[in-house]
Design an enzyme around this catalytic site. Sequence first.
Site, PDB file in Angstrom:
ATOM      1  CD  GLU A 113      -2.924  -1.257   2.280  1.00  0.00           C
ATOM      2  OE1 GLU A 113      -2.396  -1.136   3.404  1.00  0.00           O
ATOM      3  OE2 GLU A 113      -4.137  -1.515   2.110  1.00  0.00           O
ATOM      4  CG  ASP A 138     -11.660  -7.951  -0.992  1.00  0.00           C
ATOM      5  OD1 ASP A 138     -10.615  -7.332  -0.720  1.00  0.00           O
ATOM      6  OD2 ASP A 138     -12.587  -8.147  -0.177  1.00  0.00           O
TER       7      ASP A 138
HETATM    8  N1  LIG Z   1     -12.104  -8.508   2.697  1.00  0.00           N
HETATM    9  C1  LIG Z   1     -11.329  -7.748   3.501  1.00  0.00           C
HETATM   10  N2  LIG Z   1     -11.425  -7.880   4.843  1.00  0.00           N
HETATM   11  C2  LIG Z   1     -10.679  -7.106   5.668  1.00  0.00           C
HETATM   12  N3  LIG Z   1      -9.777  -6.193   5.239  1.00  0.00           N
HETATM   13  C3  LIG Z   1      -9.643  -6.033   3.899  1.00  0.00           C
HETATM   14  C4  LIG Z   1      -8.795  -5.187   3.113  1.00  0.00           C
HETATM   15  C5  LIG Z   1      -7.855  -4.126   3.625  1.00  0.00           C
HETATM   16  N4  LIG Z   1      -6.550  -4.597   4.206  1.00  0.00           N
HETATM   17  C6  LIG Z   1      -5.852  -5.605   3.415  1.00  0.00           C
HETATM   18  C7  LIG Z   1      -5.206  -6.570   4.416  1.00  0.00           C
HETATM   19  C8  LIG Z   1      -5.948  -7.905   4.388  1.00  0.00           C
HETATM   20  S1  LIG Z   1      -5.298  -9.140   5.459  1.00  0.00           S
HETATM   21  C9  LIG Z   1      -4.051  -9.895   4.519  1.00  0.00           C
HETATM   22  C10 LIG Z   1      -3.194 -10.825   5.073  1.00  0.00           C
HETATM   23  N5  LIG Z   1      -2.235 -11.412   4.342  1.00  0.00           N
HETATM   24  C11 LIG Z   1      -2.095 -11.098   3.062  1.00  0.00           C
HETATM   25  C12 LIG Z   1      -2.947 -10.168   2.524  1.00  0.00           C
HETATM   26  N6  LIG Z   1      -3.929  -9.580   3.252  1.00  0.00           N
HETATM   27  C13 LIG Z   1      -5.375  -5.864   5.751  1.00  0.00           C
HETATM   28  O1  LIG Z   1      -4.306  -4.929   5.988  1.00  0.00           O
HETATM   29  C14 LIG Z   1      -6.659  -5.112   5.558  1.00  0.00           C
HETATM   30  C15 LIG Z   1      -9.068  -5.479   1.796  1.00  0.00           C
HETATM   31  N7  LIG Z   1     -10.039  -6.449   1.711  1.00  0.00           N
HETATM   32  C16 LIG Z   1     -10.407  -6.806   2.987  1.00  0.00           C
END
Ligand SMILES: Nc1ncnc2c(CN3C[C@H](CSc4cnccn4)[C@@H](O)C3)c[nH]c12
Length: 229
Positions: free
Chosen positions: A13, A197
């Site tokens: 990010e 997503d």
């Molecule tokens: N569906 C969702 N639910 C909760 N949070 C999010 C996000 C935003 N960020 C991305 C990341 C996912 S965990 C993570 C862990 N390992 C690798 C990549 N991401 C975390 O910093 C929150 C984007 N989509 C989301």
Amino acid sequence: MTKLAIMGAMEEEIEPLLAHFENVNIVEFANNKYYEVNYNGLDIVIAYSKIGKVFASLTAATMIEKFACDTLLFSGVAGGINPELKIGDLIIADKLCQHDLDITAFGHPNGYVPGGKVFVETTKSLRDVAIKVANENNLKVIEGTIATGDQFVHSTERKDFIQTTFKADALEMEGASVAVVCDALNVPFFILRAISDSADMDAGFDFDEFLKSSAKNSADYLIKIVKEL
Ligand SMILES: Nc1ncnc2c(CN3C[C@H](CSc4cnccn4)[C@@H](O)C3)c[nH]c12
């Protein structure tokens, strides 16, 4: 003189943000790296917190208390709830809440603890600059509620709970922590996310596919906003 904090949660990010700067000074502190730059005469500190509310609180507080930043901007990705939000779309938080903060056993509403509040509002003057920049650049952006919790949401059941309970438009894992810290320390702050997503059963796959491009959408818009500060 403004000293700006620019924060993300994941390296992916802030990488597209760091790409805009030269002569970066790296300060190591509290198991993290803080990147100091000067941009158009503006002192800026950039960092990614690592994932989740605790790391985000530590980084936000550090950028304010140790680096003396007086404004904090967050750029990153989020899961979309509002069906208007497609992958890649931009959302500016007008308020944020913690969807996994739950002492309802004692009759309190979801997201509330004594001495706190369910929703924390972001700084309107910063949102106004952002909307002006979006209009000037013909960027589609919505303002809405962002729900934060210490879980990657990948089920319609959890997504529906968050939508029903908080009327949230998007969800992530750090924004509300930044909001509580900045609100308590009286520092203007702004939270920007691009959708990666839809927080449903495909969220994991979509996230992997769209993290990089959505993080860039958010970062490119944030840089345009920084130029107006
Ligand atoms: N569906 C969702 N639910 C909760 N949070 C999010 C996000 C935003 N960020 C991305 C990341 C996912 S965990 C993570 C862990 N390992 C690798 C990549 N991401 C975390 O910093 C929150 C984007 N989509 C989301």
